[in-house]
Design a protein around this motif. Sequence first.
Motif, PDB file in Angstrom:
ATOM      1  N   GLN A   1       0.927  -1.135   0.166  1.00 21.96           N
ATOM      2  CA  GLN A   1      -0.097  -0.075  -0.068  1.00 21.96           C
ATOM      3  C   GLN A   1       0.905   1.308  -0.204  1.00 21.96           C
ATOM      4  OE1 GLN A   1      -2.095  -1.651   3.427  1.00 21.96           O
ATOM      5  NE2 GLN A   1      -3.859  -0.228   2.741  1.00 21.96           N
ATOM      6  N   LEU A   2       1.770   1.107   0.830  1.00 23.33           N
ATOM      7  CA  LEU A   2       2.555   2.500   1.056  1.00 23.33           C
ATOM      8  C   LEU A   2       3.471   2.894  -0.291  1.00 23.33           C
ATOM      9  CD1 LEU A   2       3.788   4.782   3.123  1.00 23.33           C
ATOM     10  CD2 LEU A   2       5.792   3.114   3.414  1.00 23.33           C
ATOM     11  N   ARG A   3       3.871   1.909  -0.865  1.00 27.12           N
ATOM     12  CA  ARG A   3       4.722   1.798  -2.190  1.00 27.12           C
ATOM     13  C   ARG A   3       3.910   2.634  -3.392  1.00 27.12           C
ATOM     14  NH1 ARG A   3       8.578   1.465   1.088  1.00 27.12           N
ATOM     15  NH2 ARG A   3       8.152   3.526   1.119  1.00 27.12           N
ATOM     16  N   ARG A   4       2.671   2.485  -3.274  1.00 20.97           N
ATOM     17  CA  ARG A   4       1.760   2.947  -4.462  1.00 20.97           C
ATOM     18  C   ARG A   4       1.818   4.558  -4.766  1.00 20.97           C
ATOM     19  NH1 ARG A   4      -2.177  -0.417  -6.683  1.00 20.97           N
ATOM     20  NH2 ARG A   4      -3.620   1.543  -7.015  1.00 20.97           N
ATOM     21  N   HIS A   5       1.752   4.938  -5.905  1.00 21.65           N
ATOM     22  CA  HIS A   5       1.755   6.539  -5.978  1.00 21.65           C
ATOM     23  C   HIS A   5       0.697   7.029  -5.617  1.00 21.65           C
ATOM     24  CE1 HIS A   5       5.190   5.898  -8.733  1.00 21.65           C
ATOM     25  NE2 HIS A   5       4.636   5.237  -9.411  1.00 21.65           N
ATOM     26  N   ASP A   6      -0.429   6.432  -5.628  1.00 23.39           N
ATOM     27  CA  ASP A   6      -1.689   6.924  -4.885  1.00 23.39           C
ATOM     28  C   ASP A   6      -2.019   6.897  -3.682  1.00 23.39           C
ATOM     29  OD1 ASP A   6      -2.485   4.384  -5.054  1.00 23.39           O
ATOM     30  OD2 ASP A   6      -4.155   4.599  -6.518  1.00 23.39           O
ATOM     31  N   PHE A   7      -0.950   6.229  -2.686  1.00 24.28           N
ATOM     32  CA  PHE A   7      -1.276   5.699  -1.226  1.00 24.28           C
ATOM     33  C   PHE A   7      -1.889   7.134  -0.599  1.00 24.28           C
ATOM     34  CE2 PHE A   7       0.427   5.763   3.006  1.00 24.28           C
ATOM     35  CZ  PHE A   7      -0.327   4.735   3.504  1.00 24.28           C
TER      36      PHE A   7
ATOM     37  N   ALA B   1      13.434   7.341   1.417  1.00 24.36           N
ATOM     38  CA  ALA B   1      13.205   8.544   1.029  1.00 24.36           C
ATOM     39  C   ALA B   1      11.554   8.528   0.627  1.00 24.36           C
ATOM     40  CB  ALA B   1      13.837   9.042  -0.188  1.00 24.36           C
ATOM     41  N   ASP B   2      11.170   7.621  -0.195  1.00 26.81           N
ATOM     42  CA  ASP B   2       9.592   7.512  -0.328  1.00 26.81           C
ATOM     43  C   ASP B   2       8.843   7.626   0.830  1.00 26.81           C
ATOM     44  OD1 ASP B   2       7.369   7.182  -2.438  1.00 26.81           O
ATOM     45  OD2 ASP B   2       7.162   5.225  -1.312  1.00 26.81           O
ATOM     46  N   SER B   3       9.339   6.806   1.750  1.00 30.65           N
ATOM     47  CA  SER B   3       8.285   6.776   2.891  1.00 30.65           C
ATOM     48  C   SER B   3       8.306   8.067   3.651  1.00 30.65           C
ATOM     49  CB  SER B   3       9.157   5.833   4.023  1.00 30.65           C
ATOM     50  OG  SER B   3       9.093   4.517   3.367  1.00 30.65           O
TER      51      SER B   3
ATOM     52  N   GLU C   1       8.711  10.987   2.717  1.00 29.38           N
ATOM     53  CA  GLU C   1       7.943  12.121   2.059  1.00 29.38           C
ATOM     54  C   GLU C   1       6.394  11.538   2.015  1.00 29.38           C
ATOM     55  OE1 GLU C   1       9.060  12.501  -2.284  1.00 29.38           O
ATOM     56  OE2 GLU C   1       6.922  12.813  -2.674  1.00 29.38           O
ATOM     57  N   LYS C   2       5.999  10.316   1.929  1.00 27.59           N
ATOM     58  CA  LYS C   2       4.691  10.199   2.257  1.00 27.59           C
ATOM     59  C   LYS C   2       4.374  10.153   3.684  1.00 27.59           C
ATOM     60  CE  LYS C   2       4.219   7.125  -1.746  1.00 27.59           C
ATOM     61  NZ  LYS C   2       4.613   5.785  -2.343  1.00 27.59           N
ATOM     62  N   LEU C   3       5.075   9.929   4.492  1.00 27.42           N
ATOM     63  CA  LEU C   3       4.554   9.994   5.975  1.00 27.42           C
ATOM     64  C   LEU C   3       4.525  11.289   6.318  1.00 27.42           C
ATOM     65  CD1 LEU C   3       6.644   6.970   7.854  1.00 27.42           C
ATOM     66  CD2 LEU C   3       4.515   7.097   6.785  1.00 27.42           C
ATOM     67  N   HIS C   4       5.296  12.429   5.843  1.00 21.44           N
ATOM     68  CA  HIS C   4       4.787  13.907   6.095  1.00 21.44           C
ATOM     69  C   HIS C   4       3.717  14.352   5.687  1.00 21.44           C
ATOM     70  CE1 HIS C   4       8.539  15.439   7.845  1.00 21.44           C
ATOM     71  NE2 HIS C   4       9.062  14.819   7.375  1.00 21.44           N
ATOM     72  N   GLU C   5       3.428  13.604   4.467  1.00 17.81           N
ATOM     73  CA  GLU C   5       1.987  14.054   3.637  1.00 17.81           C
ATOM     74  C   GLU C   5       0.959  13.489   4.797  1.00 17.81           C
ATOM     75  OE1 GLU C   5       3.621  14.035  -0.578  1.00 17.81           O
ATOM     76  OE2 GLU C   5       2.332  12.591  -0.135  1.00 17.81           O
ATOM     77  N   LEU C   6       1.083  12.180   5.358  1.00 20.19           N
ATOM     78  CA  LEU C   6       0.086  11.898   6.046  1.00 20.19           C
ATOM     79  C   LEU C   6      -0.093  12.881   7.579  1.00 20.19           C
ATOM     80  CD1 LEU C   6       0.531   8.056   6.065  1.00 20.19           C
ATOM     81  CD2 LEU C   6      -1.083   9.170   4.685  1.00 20.19           C
ATOM     82  N   TYR C   7       1.055  13.022   7.956  1.00 18.82           N
ATOM     83  CA  TYR C   7       1.186  13.865   9.131  1.00 18.82           C
ATOM     84  C   TYR C   7       0.372  15.189   9.041  1.00 18.82           C
ATOM     85  CZ  TYR C   7       3.380  16.421  12.868  1.00 18.82           C
ATOM     86  OH  TYR C   7       3.721  17.218  14.009  1.00 18.82           O
ATOM     87  N   ALA C   8       0.395  15.714   7.709  1.00 21.70           N
ATOM     88  CA  ALA C   8      -0.076  16.939   7.446  1.00 21.70           C
ATOM     89  C   ALA C   8      -1.768  16.834   7.313  1.00 21.70           C
ATOM     90  CB  ALA C   8       0.394  17.659   5.951  1.00 21.70           C
ATOM     91  N   LEU C   9      -2.254  15.474   7.153  1.00 22.93           N
ATOM     92  CA  LEU C   9      -3.708  15.178   7.146  1.00 22.93           C
ATOM     93  C   LEU C   9      -4.100  15.010   8.421  1.00 22.93           C
ATOM     94  CD1 LEU C   9      -3.818  12.632   4.066  1.00 22.93           C
ATOM     95  CD2 LEU C   9      -4.624  15.031   4.369  1.00 22.93           C
ATOM     96  N   GLY C  10      -3.109  15.026   9.638  1.00 26.36           N
ATOM     97  CA  GLY C  10      -3.629  14.858  10.966  1.00 26.36           C
ATOM     98  C   GLY C  10      -3.427  13.445  11.253  1.00 26.36           C
ATOM     99  N   ILE C  11      -2.798  12.353  10.592  1.00 29.64           N
ATOM    100  CA  ILE C  11      -2.580  11.024  11.121  1.00 29.64           C
ATOM    101  C   ILE C  11      -1.591  10.808  11.882  1.00 29.64           C
ATOM    102  CG2 ILE C  11      -2.448   8.909   9.992  1.00 29.64           C
ATOM    103  CD1 ILE C  11      -4.123   9.938   7.725  1.00 29.64           C
ATOM    104  N   ASN C  12      -1.679  10.120  12.950  1.00 28.68           N
ATOM    105  CA  ASN C  12      -0.707   9.807  13.939  1.00 28.68           C
ATOM    106  C   ASN C  12       0.143   8.565  13.133  1.00 28.68           C
ATOM    107  OD1 ASN C  12      -1.047  11.789  15.653  1.00 28.68           O
ATOM    108  ND2 ASN C  12      -1.763  10.232  17.166  1.00 28.68           N
TER     109      ASN C  12
END
Length: 282
Positions: free
Chosen positions: A123-129, A160-162, A164-175
């Motif tokens: 799931q995490l590796r997908r572009h649209d995750f 690096a991909d992780s 970037e994506k975890l930062h985007e999730l963080y911005a969505l308010g996800i712990n």
Amino acid sequence: GEAKISGDRYLFYTKQMSDRVTETLALESSLRTALERNEFVLHYQPKVDICNRQLEGVEALIRWNSPQFGLVPPLKFIPLLEETGLIVEVGSWVWRRASRDYADWLAQGVFAPRIAVNMSVVQLRRHDFVSTIAALQKSTEESVEIDIEITESTAMDEVADSIEKLHELYALGINIAIDDFGTGYSSLAYLAKLPAHVLKIDRSFISTMLEDPDKMSLVSTMISLAHSMHMKVVAEGVETQDQANMLRLLRCDQMQGYLVAKPMPFEQMTAYIRNRELNLDP
Ligand code: C2E
Ligand code: MG
Ligand code: MG
Ligand code: MG
């Protein structure tokens, strides 16, 4: 004689191996219909404060209630879902199910603990995750709080991909929790770059630390390390009071494990929360 015995053994092993292949094929074909037939269920396991045992959250753990195979544990079918790509759809189902269960607690007026769901590396590796998660989040009630657990090895695979994506999730308010910590081989420099809120120490350390001084000092180091990065620490798989006492001395924040409760179906989790509110289950 010798030759015959090893010959039999050879046959025995190949028979077992082909049985396993047959079983895998049977599992795979019925997994394809499991989602439409509504055969997956989520069980919930509490995470509690290590000092006062207050309920801090629950983890959603998937099971497959198969008419053919019975209640199948995730480690038997998650790898197959990953291989076939079905994990993406099942992962979205897990999120929606958990959101509905959370909303149900709100509607019933019981205390709704934050729910953490596990995410696969596929799931995490997908572009649209991130956009998938954002859409799922948007389609549920605003007050619903869903967190994500990602294993250390998933986070470190394509780090690096992780990041970037975890930062985007963080911005969505996800712990974000880093799961099964200690089993991979993280570079500390990378760990510090992950915007994670929680470090979950793998059960293999907790179950051996009282007998193995090396494990104990690793647990102690992991806790200090996490705290220095302003992360909370959860000990996984706590089974004895002695383990809980030691973790408390080591300043661990929360624990999860059979000592507190095993994973349980939604209705039972609801009763568990109600009983705690009534102080029936300290
Ligand atoms: P995990 O996320 O590390 O979850 C903890 C596992 O340890 C769970 O196994 C839980 O039942 C078990 N456990 C908890 N406390 C104790 C204890 O005190 N002693 C022992 N012996 N075991 C304990 P489970 O439910 O079989 O799940 C196994 C793994 O499957 C999970 O490990 C997680 O990586 C994966 N998984 C579960 N649900 C999902 C899901 O919805 N999506 C994905 N991608 N993976 C999932
Ligand atoms: Mg987990
Ligand atoms: Mg874990
Ligand atoms: Mg684990």
